[in-house]
Design an enzyme around this catalytic site. Structure first.
Site, short mmCIF file in Angstrom:
data_model
loop_
_atom_site.label_atom_id
_atom_site.label_comp_id
_atom_site.label_asym_id
_atom_site.label_seq_id
_atom_site.Cartn_x
_atom_site.Cartn_y
_atom_site.Cartn_z
N VAL A 190 3.74 1.12 2.64
CA VAL A 190 3.67 0.03 3.61
C VAL A 190 4.09 -1.25 2.91
CG1 VAL A 190 2.21 -1.31 5.17
CG2 VAL A 190 1.84 1.15 4.93
N GLY A 247 0.38 5.89 0.12
CA GLY A 247 -0.51 7.03 0.28
C GLY A 247 0.30 8.27 0.53
N GLY A 248 -0.35 9.31 1.03
CA GLY A 248 0.34 10.55 1.30
C GLY A 248 1.41 10.39 2.37
N PHE A 249 1.25 9.40 3.25
CA PHE A 249 2.19 9.18 4.34
C PHE A 249 3.47 8.50 3.86
CE2 PHE A 249 -0.70 5.59 4.06
CZ PHE A 249 0.18 4.52 3.92
N GLY A 250 3.40 7.74 2.76
CA GLY A 250 4.54 6.96 2.31
C GLY A 250 4.10 5.60 1.79
N ASP A 261 -7.08 10.86 14.15
CA ASP A 261 -7.28 10.60 12.72
C ASP A 261 -8.10 9.32 12.55
OD1 ASP A 261 -7.16 11.06 10.01
OD2 ASP A 261 -5.20 10.13 9.74
N LYS A 286 6.21 0.28 7.72
CA LYS A 286 5.73 1.56 7.21
C LYS A 286 6.89 2.51 7.04
CE LYS A 286 2.45 5.30 8.23
NZ LYS A 286 1.39 5.76 9.17
N GLY A 344 0.81 -1.21 0.00
CA GLY A 344 0.00 0.00 0.00
C GLY A 344 0.84 1.25 0.00
#
Length: 318
Positions: free
Chosen positions: A74, A69-72, A175, A87, A67
C-alpha cells in the site's frame, strides 16, 4: 504543480503502473468540490464497461510505501490534490485467484458510507482508495493502554454501521478483523480490504472453500466450506468486539488445531473476563458476543439488530 519526478521512479520494480488510460469508475468534474465519483452499480460485464473511462494517472503524485502484507503493498499519495492510498495486489502464482481478489475489491466500489473506505479508481492489480488513516483498529487495541469501554462501543458501532450498509446492498465482507478497520484522525472507524468479499443472492456453496480470510475470525460454516451468508460477518464482528473489550488475542495454538476445535467442539474466545462481569453493560456485551458467534448462522443477530443492541448498551454505564 506536477511533481518533476516520474511516478514510476517512486515505485518498486514490477509495480506495473500504467500512466496511460486505465479502467476506472471515476471521473473528475471541472469545478466540482468533490472530484472522486463512482457509478451506482458495478458488477459483471457492466462493471468492466463502467470501469473503462480514462484516469488521469499523471495526477497521482508523491507515492510512498506505508504498508505491506500477503496481499501486496500500500502506498500513500495524492490524486487531484486529494490524499489517497494505492493498493498494489501481489501477483499470485494462481493468476485467476489474483484477478478474483482484485474484482472482489470492487464489490463495494459503488457504495458510499462514512464507515467504508471509498474506492476511487483501479485497474487489474491496482486499487486507488481514499486515505482513511494510517492507524488500524488492531494497532489501537494493542497500543499503549486499555480503551475506555464507551470508546470500544463507539468503535464497534462504526463497524456495525459499515456492515449494515454492506449487507443492505447484498455484499458480505468475509474478512472482518481489527487489522482491516482503519481509524481516522477524527476517531471514525472505516472498514477496508474487500479482497475476500462476495455479492450475495447467489449460491456460493461451491466457492466457500476458496474464500480467504483470517481463520481466527472466520465463521465455522465457512471453515467447513458451506454456504456463505451475511451472518458470517456477524460472527467475525463478535470476535472483533471481544478483542476490543479484552485486548487479548482470540486463540493461542496451532492453526489447524484451532480450526478443528472451532468447527468440531465449538471453541470460542473466553468470556470469563472481568470486563464482562463487573457491570450491566459488560454483561450485555458478553451476551451479544455469545449470540454473534453462535454455531448456527440463523441464531446470530443481523447487522440491523446489532446496531440497535449497541445503541442500548451505549446507554448503560460500565
Amino acid at each position: 504543480m506536477p511533481s518533476p519526478i516520474p511516478v514510476t521512479r517512486l515505485l518498486p520494480r514490477g509495480f506495473g503502473l500504467d500512466l496511460g488510460t486505465l479502467s476506472s469508475p471515476l471521473s473528475r468534474r471541472a469545478g466540482a468540490s468533490s472530484s472522486l465519483r463512482v457509478p451506482t452499480a458495478t458488477h459483471g460485464k457492466l462493471a468492466q464497461r463502467l470501469w473503462s473511462s480514462a484516469v488521469q494517472w499523471r495526477e497521482l503524485h508523491e507515492l510512498e510505501p506505508i504498508g505491506c502484507g500477503g496481499f501486496g503493498m500500500v502506498f500513500k499519495g495524492t490524486y487531484f490534490g486529494e490524499t489517497v492510498a494505492v493498493k498494489r495486489v501481489r501477483r499470485a502464482r494462481n493468476t485467476l485467484a489474483s484477478r478474483q481478489s482484485f474484482w472482489a475489491e470492487l464489490n463495494a466500489a459503488h457504495l458510499r458510507h462514512d464507515n467504508l473506505v471509498r474506492v476511487i479508481a483501479g485497474r487489474v492489480g491496482t486499487i486507488v482508495m481514499e486515505f482513511a488513516g494510517d492507524v488500524s483498529l488492531q494497532q489501537v487495541i494493542y497500543g499503549a493502554g486499555p480503551l475506555p469501554p464507551e470508546l470500544c462501543v463507539r468503535y464497534a458501532s462504526d463497524v456495525v454501521c459499515a456492515l449494515r450498509h454492506l449487507h443492505a446492498h447484498g455484499v458480505a465482507h468475509l474478512d472482518l478483523k481489527p487489522a482491516n478497520v482503519l481509524v481516522s484522525r477524527a476517531g471514525v472507524c472505516k472498514l477496508a480490504d474487500f479482497g475476500c468479499s462476495l455479492q450475495l443472492g447467489r449460491d456460493h456453496a461451491a466457492c466457500a472453500l476458496e474464500i480467504g480470510g483470517t481463520y481466527t475470525h472466520r465463521a465455522p460454516e465457512l471453515l467447513r466450506g458451506e454456504r456463505v451468508t451475511a451472518r458470517a460477518d456477524v460472527y467475525s464482528f463478535g470476535v472483533t468486539l471481544w478483542q476490543l473489550l479484552t485486548r487479548d488475542v482470540p486463540y493461542r495454538g496451532e492453526r489447524q488445531c484451532v480450526i478443528y476445535a472451532v468447527v468440531a467442539y465449538g471453541l470460542r474466545p473466553q468470556l470469563d473476563r472481568d470486563v464482562f462481569h463487573r457491570s450491566s453493560a459488560g454483561r450485555a456485551c458478553a451476551e451479544l458476543v455469545s449470540c454473534c458467534w453462535s454455531a448456527e448462522p440463523n441464531l446470530r443477530p443481523s447487522a440491523e439488530q446489532l446496531h440497535s443492541d449497541l445503541q442500548q448498551i451505549s446507554l448503560l454505564v460500565f
